[in-house]
Scaffold this motif. Sequence first.
Motif, mmCIF file in Angstrom:
data_model
loop_
_atom_site.group_PDB
_atom_site.id
_atom_site.type_symbol
_atom_site.label_atom_id
_atom_site.label_comp_id
_atom_site.label_asym_id
_atom_site.label_seq_id
_atom_site.Cartn_x
_atom_site.Cartn_y
_atom_site.Cartn_z
ATOM 1 N N VAL A 2 0.858 -1.189 0.000
ATOM 2 C CA VAL A 2 0.000 0.000 0.000
ATOM 3 C C VAL A 2 0.889 1.232 0.000
ATOM 4 O O VAL A 2 1.637 1.469 0.953
ATOM 5 C CB VAL A 2 -0.923 0.019 1.231
ATOM 6 N N GLY A 3 0.811 2.004 -1.080
ATOM 7 C CA GLY A 3 1.635 3.190 -1.233
ATOM 8 C C GLY A 3 2.697 2.961 -2.291
ATOM 9 O O GLY A 3 3.529 2.061 -2.149
ATOM 10 N N ALA A 4 2.681 3.770 -3.360
ATOM 11 C CA ALA A 4 3.614 3.585 -4.472
ATOM 12 C C ALA A 4 4.685 4.664 -4.497
ATOM 13 O O ALA A 4 5.282 4.935 -5.544
ATOM 14 C CB ALA A 4 2.848 3.570 -5.801
ATOM 15 N N GLY A 5 4.943 5.285 -3.352
ATOM 16 C CA GLY A 5 5.994 6.290 -3.268
ATOM 17 C C GLY A 5 7.371 5.648 -3.278
ATOM 18 O O GLY A 5 7.542 4.495 -3.677
ATOM 19 N N THR A 6 8.360 6.396 -2.814
ATOM 20 C CA THR A 6 9.739 5.914 -2.847
ATOM 21 C C THR A 6 9.892 4.588 -2.119
ATOM 22 O O THR A 6 10.499 3.638 -2.637
ATOM 23 C CB THR A 6 10.678 6.959 -2.215
ATOM 24 N N MET A 7 9.331 4.496 -0.913
ATOM 25 C CA MET A 7 9.479 3.271 -0.132
ATOM 26 C C MET A 7 8.608 2.149 -0.679
ATOM 27 O O MET A 7 9.054 1.015 -0.841
ATOM 28 C CB MET A 7 9.139 3.542 1.336
ATOM 29 N N GLY A 8 7.343 2.447 -0.963
ATOM 30 C CA GLY A 8 6.425 1.422 -1.451
ATOM 31 C C GLY A 8 6.870 0.818 -2.770
ATOM 32 O O GLY A 8 6.821 -0.407 -2.957
ATOM 33 N N SER A 9 7.315 1.659 -3.697
ATOM 34 C CA SER A 9 7.775 1.134 -4.981
ATOM 35 C C SER A 9 9.033 0.291 -4.794
ATOM 36 O O SER A 9 9.212 -0.734 -5.461
ATOM 37 C CB SER A 9 8.028 2.274 -5.976
ATOM 38 N N GLY A 10 9.897 0.704 -3.860
ATOM 39 C CA GLY A 10 11.094 -0.089 -3.586
ATOM 40 C C GLY A 10 10.758 -1.445 -3.001
ATOM 41 O O GLY A 10 11.354 -2.467 -3.376
ATOM 42 N N ILE A 11 9.800 -1.477 -2.070
ATOM 43 C CA ILE A 11 9.375 -2.746 -1.470
ATOM 44 C C ILE A 11 8.741 -3.643 -2.530
ATOM 45 O O ILE A 11 9.001 -4.850 -2.579
ATOM 46 C CB ILE A 11 8.404 -2.486 -0.309
ATOM 47 N N ALA A 12 7.896 -3.048 -3.387
ATOM 48 C CA ALA A 12 7.282 -3.827 -4.471
ATOM 49 C C ALA A 12 8.357 -4.417 -5.380
ATOM 50 O O ALA A 12 8.270 -5.582 -5.798
ATOM 51 C CB ALA A 12 6.336 -2.937 -5.273
ATOM 52 N N GLN A 13 9.384 -3.623 -5.672
ATOM 53 C CA GLN A 13 10.457 -4.100 -6.557
ATOM 54 C C GLN A 13 11.195 -5.287 -5.962
ATOM 55 O O GLN A 13 11.382 -6.313 -6.643
ATOM 56 C CB GLN A 13 11.448 -2.970 -6.828
ATOM 57 N N VAL A 14 11.620 -5.177 -4.708
ATOM 58 C CA VAL A 14 12.418 -6.275 -4.137
ATOM 59 C C VAL A 14 11.570 -7.521 -3.933
ATOM 60 O O VAL A 14 12.067 -8.649 -4.060
ATOM 61 C CB VAL A 14 13.117 -5.862 -2.826
ATOM 62 N N SER A 34 15.127 1.800 -11.545
ATOM 63 C CA SER A 34 15.968 1.076 -10.594
ATOM 64 C C SER A 34 16.425 -0.260 -11.168
ATOM 65 O O SER A 34 17.604 -0.632 -11.053
ATOM 66 C CB SER A 34 15.208 0.858 -9.279
ATOM 67 N N LEU A 35 15.505 -0.974 -11.785
ATOM 68 C CA LEU A 35 15.862 -2.259 -12.398
ATOM 69 C C LEU A 35 16.875 -2.067 -13.526
ATOM 70 O O LEU A 35 17.811 -2.861 -13.675
ATOM 71 C CB LEU A 35 14.605 -2.958 -12.918
ATOM 72 N N ASP A 36 16.692 -1.003 -14.303
ATOM 73 C CA ASP A 36 17.644 -0.718 -15.389
ATOM 74 C C ASP A 36 19.050 -0.482 -14.836
ATOM 75 O O ASP A 36 20.036 -0.940 -15.422
ATOM 76 C CB ASP A 36 17.192 0.511 -16.188
ATOM 77 N N ARG A 37 19.145 0.235 -13.714
ATOM 78 C CA ARG A 37 20.456 0.481 -13.121
ATOM 79 C C ARG A 37 21.095 -0.827 -12.652
ATOM 80 O O ARG A 37 22.303 -1.029 -12.806
ATOM 81 C CB ARG A 37 20.339 1.462 -11.955
ATOM 82 N N LEU A 38 20.281 -1.708 -12.079
ATOM 83 C CA LEU A 38 20.800 -3.004 -11.639
ATOM 84 C C LEU A 38 21.293 -3.831 -12.824
ATOM 85 O O LEU A 38 22.327 -4.509 -12.739
ATOM 86 C CB LEU A 38 19.717 -3.773 -10.876
ATOM 87 N N VAL A 39 20.564 -3.770 -13.934
ATOM 88 C CA VAL A 39 20.981 -4.487 -15.146
ATOM 89 C C VAL A 39 22.276 -3.900 -15.684
ATOM 90 O O VAL A 39 23.216 -4.628 -16.042
ATOM 91 C CB VAL A 39 19.868 -4.444 -16.215
ATOM 92 N N ASP A 40 22.355 -2.568 -15.732
ATOM 93 C CA ASP A 40 23.550 -1.901 -16.261
ATOM 94 C C ASP A 40 24.789 -2.235 -15.430
ATOM 95 O O ASP A 40 25.900 -2.315 -15.971
ATOM 96 C CB ASP A 40 23.349 -0.386 -16.291
ATOM 97 N N ARG A 41 24.599 -2.431 -14.109
ATOM 98 C CA ARG A 41 25.724 -2.760 -13.231
ATOM 99 C C ARG A 41 26.068 -4.247 -13.260
ATOM 100 O O ARG A 41 27.046 -4.664 -12.644
ATOM 101 C CB ARG A 41 25.408 -2.363 -11.787
ATOM 102 N N GLY A 42 25.232 -5.026 -13.919
ATOM 103 C CA GLY A 42 25.472 -6.463 -13.963
ATOM 104 C C GLY A 42 24.964 -7.213 -12.751
ATOM 105 O O GLY A 42 25.291 -8.387 -12.562
ATOM 106 N N MET A 59 15.012 0.195 4.896
ATOM 107 C CA MET A 59 15.884 1.353 4.762
ATOM 108 C C MET A 59 15.831 1.872 3.321
ATOM 109 O O MET A 59 15.550 1.133 2.390
ATOM 110 C CB MET A 59 17.321 0.989 5.142
ATOM 111 N N ASN A 60 16.111 3.147 3.162
ATOM 112 C CA ASN A 60 15.997 3.826 1.867
ATOM 113 C C ASN A 60 17.394 4.078 1.287
ATOM 114 O O ASN A 60 18.257 4.577 2.002
ATOM 115 C CB ASN A 60 15.253 5.147 2.086
ATOM 116 N N PRO A 61 17.613 3.733 -0.004
ATOM 117 C CA PRO A 61 16.705 3.145 -0.988
ATOM 118 C C PRO A 61 16.565 1.629 -0.799
ATOM 119 O O PRO A 61 17.573 0.934 -0.644
ATOM 120 C CB PRO A 61 17.349 3.478 -2.324
#
Length: 286
Positions: free
Chosen positions: A13-25, A53-61, A146-148
Amino acid sequence: MRELESVDTVGVVGAGTMGSGIAQVAATAGYDVVLRDVESAFLEDGLERIEDSLDRLVDRGDLSRADAEAALDRIETTTDLEALAGTDLVVEAAVENMDVKREIFADLDSVTDEDVVLATNTSTLSITTIAAATERPELVVGVHFMNPVPVMKGVEVVVGEKTAPEVVTLAHAFSESLDKETWESDDKPGFVSNRILMPWINEGIRAFDEGVATKEDIDRGMKLGTNVPMGPLELADHIGLDICLDATETLHEELGDRYKPAYLLKRKVDAGDLGKKTGAGFYEYD
């Protein structure tokens, strides 16, 4: 209470910085995710943050392109709270306001199955008070990321007055399934992290406001002197000055004048300079 092995779908619940990060992981770890916010525009912004965020993870390998695309495919977005009815565990990451959180938890209590654990990502507010808005306080627990979220390894598990021991165990296990490491705190103001972190940030702001040193030297001194990756003013901008102010005001209310927010912090927030997210805080950002 559901066992972790039976948790397939996670509500956020909540798609802000924290919510979107939690959804991603959660999605990256293989969970199906239902991400809910009150407006479609917030959900679009959240998905854009996840994609970047996912793109950055891909770019870093650190992640394959196929795994990044699979994670995105696992995330469903909605403005309807009732869409969380089929989830197996819910993590709330809405605005840091007690009235808002209690209303959300009362609604979640009515739409989710009675054995679903309801977790809150609050950084300072009482788990016990939030849980009291439900008919299942024993199934309410704090999971303070913790953020990010995609980068930081830590999750603070916070135990409310009525949180059942098996729910605490589930909170640790769920967080660890997201490739995180956990520590535990009682339901006291600020928990472990912000009870210590916010005075550090607040005193850095005071030192700058009182002319002790330039902001650059305050941050440089703390990084070189204590081996932290960011100084207090940089970190405040990164977290968001409005969030720092909310957290510090909560601590001030609960614990007294040693946590009184720095005047300059209030002035910056009043001016709308909230840090990285607005393009300016103590520093300026593109």
